[in-house]
Design an enzyme around this catalytic site. Structure first.
Site, PDB file in Angstrom:
ATOM      1  N   SER A   1     -10.490  -0.188   6.749  1.00 37.00           N
ATOM      2  CA  SER A   1      -9.808  -0.027   5.459  1.00 37.00           C
ATOM      3  C   SER A   1      -9.129  -1.276   4.916  1.00 37.00           C
ATOM      4  CB  SER A   1      -8.758   1.083   5.556  1.00 37.00           C
ATOM      5  OG  SER A   1      -9.365   2.340   5.477  1.00 37.00           O
TER       6      SER A   1
ATOM      7  N   LYS B   1       0.843  -1.195   0.000  1.00 37.77           N
ATOM      8  CA  LYS B   1       0.000   0.000   0.000  1.00 37.77           C
ATOM      9  C   LYS B   1       0.878   1.245   0.000  1.00 37.77           C
ATOM     10  CE  LYS B   1      -4.002   1.900   2.533  1.00 37.77           C
ATOM     11  NZ  LYS B   1      -4.877   1.767   3.725  1.00 37.77           N
TER      12      LYS B   1
ATOM     13  N   SER C   1      -9.953   2.079   2.552  1.00 41.26           N
ATOM     14  CA  SER C   1      -8.967   2.788   1.767  1.00 41.26           C
ATOM     15  C   SER C   1      -7.985   1.876   1.042  1.00 41.26           C
ATOM     16  CB  SER C   1      -8.192   3.740   2.674  1.00 41.26           C
ATOM     17  OG  SER C   1      -7.360   3.031   3.571  1.00 41.26           O
TER      18      SER C   1
END
Lengths: 95, 494
Positions: free
Chosen positions: B181, B77, B157
Site C-alpha cells: 500500500s 494518511k 491503499s
C-alpha cells in the site's frame, strides 16, 4: 471448498454483519471464488514446518506492573454515539 | 519554481538560508491543495492548525539549530489518529471520530517541527489497491496517459498520499503498507515509497488492519526525502510491543552513492507471464544501472513466491476480522438507527452492515470463515506455515551474500478508475504480486520511479533489503534514482 448459502449465513452472523437473505447466494459464490484462489496453498508441502507467529524473533518487553494511565472518562466517552451517566449506553441487554 | 514543488532537502536548505519562511511554504501548499479538489487527495484540510504549526516552526528556526523536518508541510494518511482532527480510515463507520490522542509516528513528526496540512484519502481501512473503496470517493492520479483525459487510479491503499506528493500539494506524506500500500501507489505516481522493516516504526495510534503485516512508512519525491522522513518516524515505542528496541541509524548519512561490491539478486520467480514489455525492459535496465555502479547482479530463486498472494489473502483478512471487531457502534463512530424491539445484536449487525463498505465486509467475513472452527488448520494455520517458508526463501538468499533484491514494483502502470469494477476481487489482489512477499517476511523495501511506459505513465522498480538494513537499502535506491534520472512530473490539468 465451496461455501453454500447456509455457511454464508453463518459466517455473516459470526462476523456480526447483516446480510439480507436475497444477497446470500451472491455472497456465497463470491467467497467460494476467493477460497478457490486460497486453495493453491494445498500444493505446498508444509510437513514439519512451524507456523510463523512472530514477524521478528523478539522477546516482548516487560514493564513494571503499575498503573500508568487512567482517570480520563471524558476523553474516553467523547466519541460515543450514546453515553449516559459516565457510561457507554446500548440497547437493553438483560431482560 | 513554486515553493510547494521543492523537495524536503531543498526546502530545508532554503528555510535555513532565509530564502522563505515556513509560513510561506505552508501557504503555498495550502493554496495548491485548495486548487486541487479534482484530485480528491486531501479529505480533511487542517489549514488553521497548519498555519499555527508553521509559525511555531519559524520561531524555532530563528532560535537556532532545528531538526531537518522543522517547517516542512506534510500530509497524513487518514489511517493515522491525529488529535482533534478527523481520522476515519476512509470508512463510514468512523464518521465523526476525532481521536483524543496522537499516533506515535505523527507525534514524532510534529516534535521534529513538521507541519500537518491535513488528512489524505485512502482505501477503506487500507483494503484496496486503487483507492476506490474509500468512503470519500477515489483519489485521482495527477498523471494521465498521453492524449487521453481518462482519470487514472493513483493506486492504493495510500492513494491520496501518492497523489498529493506527486502533484506537489505537500512535500512528503505518511503511508502505511500491509501488502504493498505504499510501494504500489508510489510506483503509479512516479514517487518514492518506503516500507520499513516490520517493527521499525510504531503502529500505536494507526488504525489496525492486519497487525502482523502493517507498517508505517514515508512517501516522498526523492530517496533522500524518504530518508529524512524515516529518521523522524522510526524508533522504539513503549506503546507498541512489536516496535523494535534497536537504535535508528542516520539514514541520510548512509547515502554515499557507493555500492561497489554489493550483490544484487534478480529473483526468477518474479518474471510473470504476460508482464508488459516496458516493465520487463525497465527491470533489465535497472539491473544494468546497478551493475554499472559497481554491484554484482546475480540470478536468485525465491521458490515460494507464487504462494505469497494466497497466503496473504488468508492471513490479512483473518487479522482484519479480529481487529475490526471493535467497530460495534458502542464506543465511537457510526451507530445504526434501530427499529422497535431491536436488541444489541441487531445494533451490531446493522451498524456494521451500514458502516463497512463491500470490500471490507467481504474481507471481514472471509477472515471470520478461515478462523472458524473446522477451517482454522486448513486455511489459517497452513497459510502461516507457508509464511514461514516465504521468509526462509529470503533468509536463504541473504545468507548466501545477497545485499538487495531488484524486482518490478507493480505488474502494470496505473489503470483507469472504474476499470476493475466488474472484475473478480482476486484480479484486484494481483496488483500486490511483487510487493506482498515483503510484508509476509517483514522486510524493508522501497519503490523508486525509474521510467515511463509507452503511454507516458511512470513505472517503478522495487528494491528489497535485509531486515533492519534500511540505510543500505536507501543507499542502493539513491544510486538507482540517480542512474535512472527520473525527473518527470505530471502536467498540471487539475
Amino acid at each position: 471448498m465451496a461455501i453454500d448459502i447456509d455457511t454464508a449465513r453463518k459466517v455473516a452472523g459470526l462476523a456480526r454483519i447483516r446480510v439480507e437473505e436475497a444477497a446470500l447466494p451472491g455472497l456465497a459464490a463470491e467467497l467460494s471464488r476467493i477460497l478457490a484462489f486460497m486453495e493453491e496453498l494445498n500444493a505446498v508441502d508444509v510437513a514439519g514446518v512451524e507456523p510463523m507467529v512472530s514477524v521478528t524473533p523478539m522477546r516482548l518487553r516487560r514493564r513494571a506492573d503499575v498503573v500508568t494511565d487512567g482517570d480520563c472518562q471524558g476523553p474516553v466517552l467523547a466519541n460515543a454515539p450514546e453515553a449516559a451517566e459516565g457510561f457507554f449506553a446500548v440497547p437493553r441487554v438483560v431482560e | 519554481m513554486t515553493l510547494n514543488a521543492l523537495t524536503i532537502a531543498e526546502a530545508r536548505a532554503g528555510l535555513r538560508r532565509g530564502d522563505f519562511t515556513a509560513a510561506e511554504l505552508t501557504a503555498a501548499c495550502l493554496e495548491a491543495t485548495a486548487a486541487a479538489g479534482a484530485l480528491n487527495a486531501f479529505v480533511h484540510v487542517a489549514g488553521e492548525r497548519a498555519r499555527a504549526m508553521a509559525a511555531a516552526a519559524d520561531a524555532r528556526l530563528a532560535a537556532g539549530p532545528a531538526p531537518s523536518l522543522c517547517g516542512i508541510p506534510l500530509g497524513i494518511k487518514d489511517l493515522y489518529c491525529t488529535e482533534g482532527v478527523p481520522s476515519q480510515a476512509a470508512s463510514r463507520i468512523l464518521a465523526g471520530f476525532r481521536p483524543p490522542y496522537e499516533s506515535t509516528v505523527t507525534r514524532q513528526l510534529w516534535q521534529a517541527g513538521a507541519v500537518m496540512l491535513g488528512k489524505l484519502n485512502m482505501d477503506e481501512f487500507a483494503m484496496g489497491s486503487s483507492n476506490e473503496t474509500s468512503c470519500y470517493g477515489p483519489a485521482v492520479n495527477p498523471w494521465r496517459r498521453q492524449g487521453d483525459s481518462a482519470p487514472l487510479t493513483p493506486g492504493g491503499s495510500s492513494g491520496g498520499s501518492a497523489a498529493a506528493v506527486a502533484a506537489g500539494l505537500c512535500l512528503g506524506a505518511t503511508g502505511t503498507d500491509t501488502g504493498g500500500s505504499i510501494r504500489q501507489p508510489a510506483a503509479f505516481t512516479g514517487i518514492v515509497g518506503l516500507k520499513p522493516t516490520y517493527g521499525r516504526c510504531s503502529r500505536w495510534g494507526i488504525v489496525a488492519f492486519a497487525s502482523s503485516l502493517d507498517q508505517a512508512g514515508p512517501m516522498a519525491r526523492t530517496v533522500r526525502d524518504a530518508a529524512i522522513l524515516l529518521a523522524a518516524m522510526a524508533g522504539p515505542d513503549p506503546f507498541d510491543s512489536t516496535s523494535a528496541d534497536i537504535p535508528v541509524p542516520d539514514f541520510e548519512a548512509a547515502l554515499t552513492g557507493d555500492i561497489r561490491g554489493s550483490r544484487i539478486g534478480i529473483p526468477r520467480e518474479y518474471r510473470m507471464p504476460g508482464m508488459p514489455a516496458a516493465i520487463e525492459r525497465l527491470w533489465a535496465e535497472g539491473a544494468a544501472m546497478l551493475r554499472a555502479a559497481g554491484a554484482t547482479v546475480v540470478d536468485i530463486s525465491l521458490p515460494h513466491t507464487r504462494f505469497a498472494l494466497p497466503a496473504y489473502y488468508v492471513i490479512a483478512p483473518a487479522e482484519a476480522s479480529s481487529n475490526l471487531a471493535r467497530y460495534d457502534g458502542v464506543r465511537y463512530g457510526h451507530r445504526a438507527r434501530l427499529g422497535a424491539g431491536d436488541g444489541i445484536v441487531e445494533m451490531y449487525e446493522k451498524t456494521r452492515a451500514e458502516g463497512f463498505g463491500p470490500e471490507v465486509r467481504r474481507r471481514v467475513m472471509l477472515g471470520t470463515y478461515v478462523l472458524s472452527a473446522g477451517f482454522y488448520d486448513a486455511y489459517y494455520n497452513r497459510a502461516r506455515k507457508v509464511r514461514t517458508l516465504i521468509r526462509r526463501d529470503f533468509e536463504t538468499v541473504f545468507a548466501a551474500g545477497i545485499d538487495a533484491i531488484l524486482t518490478p514494483a507493480t505488474p502494470s502502470a496505473a489503470f483507469p478508475l472504474g476499470a476493475m469494477e466488474k472484475a473478480d476481487p482476486v484480479e484486484m489482489y494481483l496488483n500486490d504480486v511483487f510487493t506482498v512477499t515483503v510484508n509476509l517476511a517483514g522486510l524493508p523495501a522501497i519503490a523508486v520511479p525509474a521510467g515511463l511506459d509507452g503511454d507516458g505513465l511512470p513505472l517503478g522498480l522495487q528494491l528489497i533489503g535485509q531486515p533492519w538494513q534500511e540505510a543500505a537499502l536507501l543507499n542502493h535506491a539513491d544510486v538507482l534514482e540517480s542512474a535512472a534520472g527520473f525527473v518527470s512530473r505530471p502536467a498540471k490539468w487539475w
